[in-house]
Design a protein around this motif. Structure first.
Motif, PDB file in Angstrom:
ATOM      1  N   LEU A 121       0.825  -1.209   0.000  1.00  0.00           N
ATOM      2  CA  LEU A 121       0.000   0.000   0.000  1.00  0.00           C
ATOM      3  C   LEU A 121       0.859   1.259   0.000  1.00  0.00           C
ATOM      4  N   TRP A 122       2.082   1.116   0.462  1.00  0.00           N
ATOM      5  CA  TRP A 122       2.972   2.270   0.469  1.00  0.00           C
ATOM      6  C   TRP A 122       3.691   2.368  -0.872  1.00  0.00           C
ATOM      7  N   GLY A 123       4.281   3.540  -1.137  1.00  0.00           N
ATOM      8  CA  GLY A 123       4.931   3.766  -2.429  1.00  0.00           C
ATOM      9  C   GLY A 123       6.328   3.178  -2.534  1.00  0.00           C
ATOM     10  N   ASN A 163      11.746  -1.167  -5.188  1.00  0.00           N
ATOM     11  CA  ASN A 163      13.039  -1.800  -4.980  1.00  0.00           C
ATOM     12  C   ASN A 163      14.209  -0.848  -4.730  1.00  0.00           C
ATOM     13  N   PRO A 164      14.487   0.154  -5.557  1.00  0.00           N
ATOM     14  CA  PRO A 164      15.593   1.010  -5.097  1.00  0.00           C
ATOM     15  C   PRO A 164      15.218   1.872  -3.888  1.00  0.00           C
ATOM     16  N   VAL A 165      13.986   2.387  -3.857  1.00  0.00           N
ATOM     17  CA  VAL A 165      13.614   3.282  -2.759  1.00  0.00           C
ATOM     18  C   VAL A 165      12.895   2.466  -1.686  1.00  0.00           C
ATOM     19  N   GLY A 166      13.674   1.768  -0.872  1.00  0.00           N
ATOM     20  CA  GLY A 166      13.076   0.908   0.144  1.00  0.00           C
ATOM     21  C   GLY A 166      12.677   1.664   1.397  1.00  0.00           C
ATOM     22  N   TRP A 167      13.161   2.871   1.563  1.00  0.00           N
ATOM     23  CA  TRP A 167      12.926   3.581   2.820  1.00  0.00           C
ATOM     24  C   TRP A 167      11.742   4.535   2.768  1.00  0.00           C
ATOM     25  N   GLY A 168      11.710   5.396   1.772  1.00  0.00           N
ATOM     26  CA  GLY A 168      10.541   6.244   1.562  1.00  0.00           C
ATOM     27  C   GLY A 168      10.084   7.058   2.763  1.00  0.00           C
ATOM     28  N   MET A 221      19.491  18.418  -7.697  1.00  0.00           N
ATOM     29  CA  MET A 221      19.117  19.802  -8.033  1.00  0.00           C
ATOM     30  C   MET A 221      18.199  19.892  -9.239  1.00  0.00           C
ATOM     31  N   PHE A 222      18.509  19.105 -10.262  1.00  0.00           N
ATOM     32  CA  PHE A 222      17.793  19.300 -11.532  1.00  0.00           C
ATOM     33  C   PHE A 222      17.024  18.058 -11.973  1.00  0.00           C
ATOM     34  N   GLY A 223      17.015  17.018 -11.130  1.00  0.00           N
ATOM     35  CA  GLY A 223      16.318  15.789 -11.489  1.00  0.00           C
ATOM     36  C   GLY A 223      14.813  15.920 -11.294  1.00  0.00           C
ATOM     37  N   PRO A 224      14.121  14.791 -11.335  1.00  0.00           N
ATOM     38  CA  PRO A 224      12.649  14.817 -11.261  1.00  0.00           C
ATOM     39  C   PRO A 224      12.101  15.442  -9.965  1.00  0.00           C
ATOM     40  N   VAL A 225      12.826  15.332  -8.847  1.00  0.00           N
ATOM     41  CA  VAL A 225      12.318  15.976  -7.631  1.00  0.00           C
ATOM     42  C   VAL A 225      13.201  17.163  -7.245  1.00  0.00           C
ATOM     43  N   GLY A 226      13.786  17.788  -8.258  1.00  0.00           N
ATOM     44  CA  GLY A 226      14.603  18.979  -7.997  1.00  0.00           C
ATOM     45  C   GLY A 226      13.837  20.060  -7.269  1.00  0.00           C
ATOM     46  N   TRP A 227      12.549  20.150  -7.541  1.00  0.00           N
ATOM     47  CA  TRP A 227      11.733  21.174  -6.853  1.00  0.00           C
ATOM     48  C   TRP A 227      11.833  21.044  -5.342  1.00  0.00           C
ATOM     49  N   ALA A 228      11.927  19.809  -4.855  1.00  0.00           N
ATOM     50  CA  ALA A 228      11.984  19.612  -3.397  1.00  0.00           C
ATOM     51  C   ALA A 228      13.275  20.197  -2.840  1.00  0.00           C
ATOM     52  N   ALA A 252      18.974  -0.048 -12.558  1.00  0.00           N
ATOM     53  CA  ALA A 252      18.300  -0.281 -11.286  1.00  0.00           C
ATOM     54  C   ALA A 252      17.520   0.940 -10.794  1.00  0.00           C
ATOM     55  N   TRP A 253      17.512   2.009 -11.575  1.00  0.00           N
ATOM     56  CA  TRP A 253      16.803   3.211 -11.139  1.00  0.00           C
ATOM     57  C   TRP A 253      15.289   3.015 -11.176  1.00  0.00           C
ATOM     58  N   ASP A 254      14.626   3.779 -10.358  1.00  0.00           N
ATOM     59  CA  ASP A 254      13.154   3.781 -10.436  1.00  0.00           C
ATOM     60  C   ASP A 254      12.667   5.116  -9.882  1.00  0.00           C
ATOM     61  N   SER A 255      11.429   5.409 -10.137  1.00  0.00           N
ATOM     62  CA  SER A 255      10.877   6.637  -9.576  1.00  0.00           C
ATOM     63  C   SER A 255      10.202   6.312  -8.245  1.00  0.00           C
ATOM     64  N   TYR A 256       9.840   7.365  -7.529  1.00  0.00           N
ATOM     65  CA  TYR A 256       9.191   7.145  -6.236  1.00  0.00           C
ATOM     66  C   TYR A 256       8.195   8.257  -5.974  1.00  0.00           C
ATOM     67  N   ALA A 257       7.040   7.892  -5.444  1.00  0.00           N
ATOM     68  CA  ALA A 257       6.089   8.886  -4.955  1.00  0.00           C
ATOM     69  C   ALA A 257       5.310   8.253  -3.815  1.00  0.00           C
ATOM     70  N   GLY A 258       5.042   9.039  -2.776  1.00  0.00           N
ATOM     71  CA  GLY A 258       4.237   8.538  -1.674  1.00  0.00           C
ATOM     72  C   GLY A 258       2.803   8.299  -2.126  1.00  0.00           C
ATOM     73  N   THR A 259       2.169   7.247  -1.615  1.00  0.00           N
ATOM     74  CA  THR A 259       0.769   7.008  -1.938  1.00  0.00           C
ATOM     75  C   THR A 259      -0.116   7.646  -0.866  1.00  0.00           C
ATOM     76  N   ALA A 260      -1.422   7.499  -1.059  1.00  0.00           N
ATOM     77  CA  ALA A 260      -2.357   8.031  -0.063  1.00  0.00           C
ATOM     78  C   ALA A 260      -2.092   7.414   1.309  1.00  0.00           C
ATOM     79  N   PHE A 261      -1.652   6.159   1.324  1.00  0.00           N
ATOM     80  CA  PHE A 261      -1.397   5.503   2.612  1.00  0.00           C
ATOM     81  C   PHE A 261      -0.144   6.042   3.282  1.00  0.00           C
ATOM     82  N   ASP A 262       0.847   6.443   2.461  1.00  0.00           N
ATOM     83  CA  ASP A 262       2.021   7.110   3.031  1.00  0.00           C
ATOM     84  C   ASP A 262       1.603   8.400   3.713  1.00  0.00           C
TER      85      ASP A 262
END
Lengths: 186, 459
Positions: free
Chosen positions: B72-74, B77-82, B341-348, B406-416
């Motif tokens: 249920l969480w986002g 495999n690479p982002v195991g901690w989230g 800085m400039f990747g997909p979550v650079g805004w953060a 081995a890269w992947d994207s990550y986003a929190g789900t509603a359950f996160d």
């Protein structure tokens, strides 16, 4: 109590208590009482007053020593557990590290030293103070509920060698209290 | 809130406590909040409008998580901690301000800690509870959580004592236990005050927890020694706890994590976010519960100064990270920084710089340190910024580490989000119950403060 007629024996007296309106007056009275030769006494105050326990002749506590022993015990337990597990009981080659990789054992050793030390500090403070305790005769004293708000008390206990109902009462009254009264034991 | 701006405590040498108090008035005003049940309307709003509903969200989402599993969480495999680890570090960091105020300021003899230490320590306990929740959920099989402890078992196995994750278990559980002992030690004389001022059942309950405290001079003597020792042990403890939390990252070989700046940078960040949270809560509470006499503008300003100082250390940490990624000469390290800085979550990353580096510079101005609303706004921004910081550290390094395959994207789900928001509900609920049932200011220390003010020892 005697006036209710049920008890034939006299209630025993715990001591004489004097209430003061200020910490300085209490401190002076405590110093005077010690000088006058009283030893079995205690002072009660809503805040810690520097020099008050020294004034009634109480100068040493073992809390710090017991805490140190607790901390050393914790460190020994922490390191001993890790050494036993990693070297003796379950010696397993992990990443080619030595069995006794002691730098890695330091965090847990440190944490357990603090943990045991903290329990020793609180535990020894309570144990030496005789707490928790359900009741104490001094709570029978008049207006003693103010000892946790704004009342300052000096109680000379009847067990004191120099205790004398009249003389001690007179002595306490000379110290400028708000009131002197007898505290009954129960 | 602004009605108090004409308060005498706004003068350059704002007093540590408003004048005109006595031992009796101090005891009465602080204990009456609890005993007379003088809860302002905002308290009901917080408990029934925010705390309990969000706690319900936590219960529901956790129940579903246990039923369905971690899918249920986002996390992937690479982002195991989230989110779970982001929230763990965020909450633990918030908790550290309480220990800093109660222990380190005690050792440095900073008198202004008196009025805020009880509240800040309570905040520590509740924040550590929220923090502890996340590893519990994150292990996926919470009923087997005792596997992390060294206990005699039929498999003859021991946990891995060389792992920072196990150090974490010991650090956080010790931290919670010692904070609880320290907090309870401070409470004993105040519980006696509540016992002596109440009747009936409450008298019995407070009396039981007061352990028969009677304010004896001999007891105070040992008590002060024990309190000082607990403070002395908590001070290195709090530093060790966040150092060990940073080891979770720094001891690994992930780009962006494997740096020596992490322990000091994490400890400073913890204090920074913790003071922000103390202020976020304290600014409304002091007005709502009429505690402006005891928690004065002096306290606000001092806390703002600590925030500014630790904020600058955190900025230094950001600069160091930038420098390391360049100077290491490692293409993985430098790519990590480009990606951050400039990747997909650079805004953060840019948001966190705005929140944590730019905004706190406003605290150089006295108005931002002493006026309730501007300071409150800064603290909220810093709270958000510190969450983003952990998000950036955890997520950007993990999602793109070494081999692009081995890269992947990550986003929190509603359950996160539900677990995160729910933990805030737990925190708010605990705080509401705390101010309802326990004195929010250490009464006996206020008496000491009053005593010293009368003698002119402090202002």
């Amino acid at each position: 109590m005697a006036e209710y007629g049920h008890h034939t024996e006299e209630p025993t007296v715990y001591g004489l208590i004097a209430e003061f309106d200020d910490s300085d007056n209490l401190l002076h009275a405590a110093e005077a009482a010690y000088k006058a030769g009283y030893r079995t006494m205690d002072a009660y105050s809503p805040l810690p007053i520097h020099g008050l326990s020294e004034a009634i002749g109480f100068k040493k506590t073992y809390v710090s020593l017991i805490t140190l022993i607790g901390g050393i015990t914790g460190a020994a337990t922490g390191f001993g557990m890790q050494y036993f597990a990693s070297v003796i009981h379950y010696d397993y080659d992990i990443g080619g590290k030595p069995f006794n990789s002691w730098p890695s054992f330091m965090p847990i050793t440190f944490e357990l030293a603090i943990l045991f030390g903290a329990f020793a500090a609180l535990g020894s403070m309570l144990a030496l103070n005789g707490l928790p305790r359900h009741h104490h005769p001094v709570f029978n004293a008049k207006r003693f509920e103010r000892a946790s708000s704004d009342g300052f008390f000096l109680c000379i206990e009847s067990e004191d060698l120099q205790y004398d109902t009249e003389a001690t009462k007179k002595f306490l009254e000379e110290q400028g209290p708000v009131e002197v009264s007898e505290v009954l034991d129960d | 809130m602004e009605s108090k701006t004409t308060h005498p405590s706004l003068t350059p040498t704002a007093p540590i406590m408003a004048p005109g108090h006595s031992y009796e008035s101090i005891s009465r005003e602080v204990s009456d909040v609890v005993l007379e049940h003088n809860m302002p309307r905002a308290w009901y709003l917080c408990l029934f409008g925010v705390g309990l509903p969000l706690l319900g969200v936590l219960g529901l989402s956790t129940g579903m998580l246990f039923w369905e599993g971690l899918g249920l969480w986002g996390i992937n495999n690479p982002v195991g901690w989230g989110f779970a680890i982001v929230n763990l570090v965020w909450w633990i960091g918030i908790g550290h301000a309480g220990t800093l105020i109660s222990a380190i300021l005690l050792l440095f003899n900073q008198d202004w800690r008196t009025a805020i230490n009880r509240f800040a320590e309570a905040m520590t306990l509740f924040a550590v509870m929220c923090a502890g929740l996340f590893p519990l959920l994150h292990v996926g099989r919470p009923w087997a959580i005792f596997f992390i402890l060294p206990y005699p078992n039929t498999m003859a196995l021991w946990p891995q004592f060389r792992s920072p994750l196990l150090w974490d278990v010991f650090a956080i559980s010790t931290y919670f236990t010692v904070s609880l002992l320290f907090w309870f030690t401070g409470l004993i004389p105040d519980l006696a005050t509540l016992r002596d001022r109440s009747k009936g059942v409450r008298r019995k309950v407070y009396g039981a927890f007061a352990l028969g405290w009677r304010g004896s001079a001999k007891h105070w003597f040992r008590y002060e020694m024990a309190y000082l020792l607990l403070g002395g042990m908590s001070a290195p403890l709090v530093v060790s706890v966040h150092t060990i939390v940073s080891f979770d990252f720094a001891v690994s070989v992930i780009p962006g994590w494997h740096t020596t700046i992490f322990p000091p940078y994490f400890v400073a960040g913890a204090i920074y976010s913790g003071f922000a949270m103390v202020l976020t809560i304290m600014i409304p509470v002091r007005v709502l519960f009429n505690m402006t006499d005891f928690i004065t503008v002096r306290h606000m300003e001092n806390m703002a100064k600590v925030m500014l100082a630790t904020g600058l250390v955190v900025c230094y940490g950001y600069m160091c990270e930038l420098f390391y990624s360049y100077y290491s000469g490692s293409e993985y390290e430098s790519y990590m920084m480009t990606n951050r800085m400039f990747g997909p979550v650079g805004w953060a990353y840019w948001c966190l710089l705005l929140c944590n580096m730019a905004t706190p510079q406003l605290l150089w101005f006295k108005a931002f340190r002493t006026k309730a609303i501007p300071l409150f706004c800064v603290t909220i921004v810093v709270n958000i910024g510190m969450w983003l910081e952990r998000y950036v550290i955890v997520v950007t390094s993990l999602r793109r580490d070494y081999i692009p395959q081995a890269w992947d994207s990550y986003a929190g789900t509603a359950f996160d989000w539900a677990a995160y928001v729910g933990s805030i509900g737990l925190f708010v609920t605990m705080l509401c119950l705390f101010v309802r049932f326990l004195p929010m200011i250490t009464i006996f220390e206020l008496r000491v403060q009053h005593h010293e003010m009368e003698r002119g020892e402090i202002r």
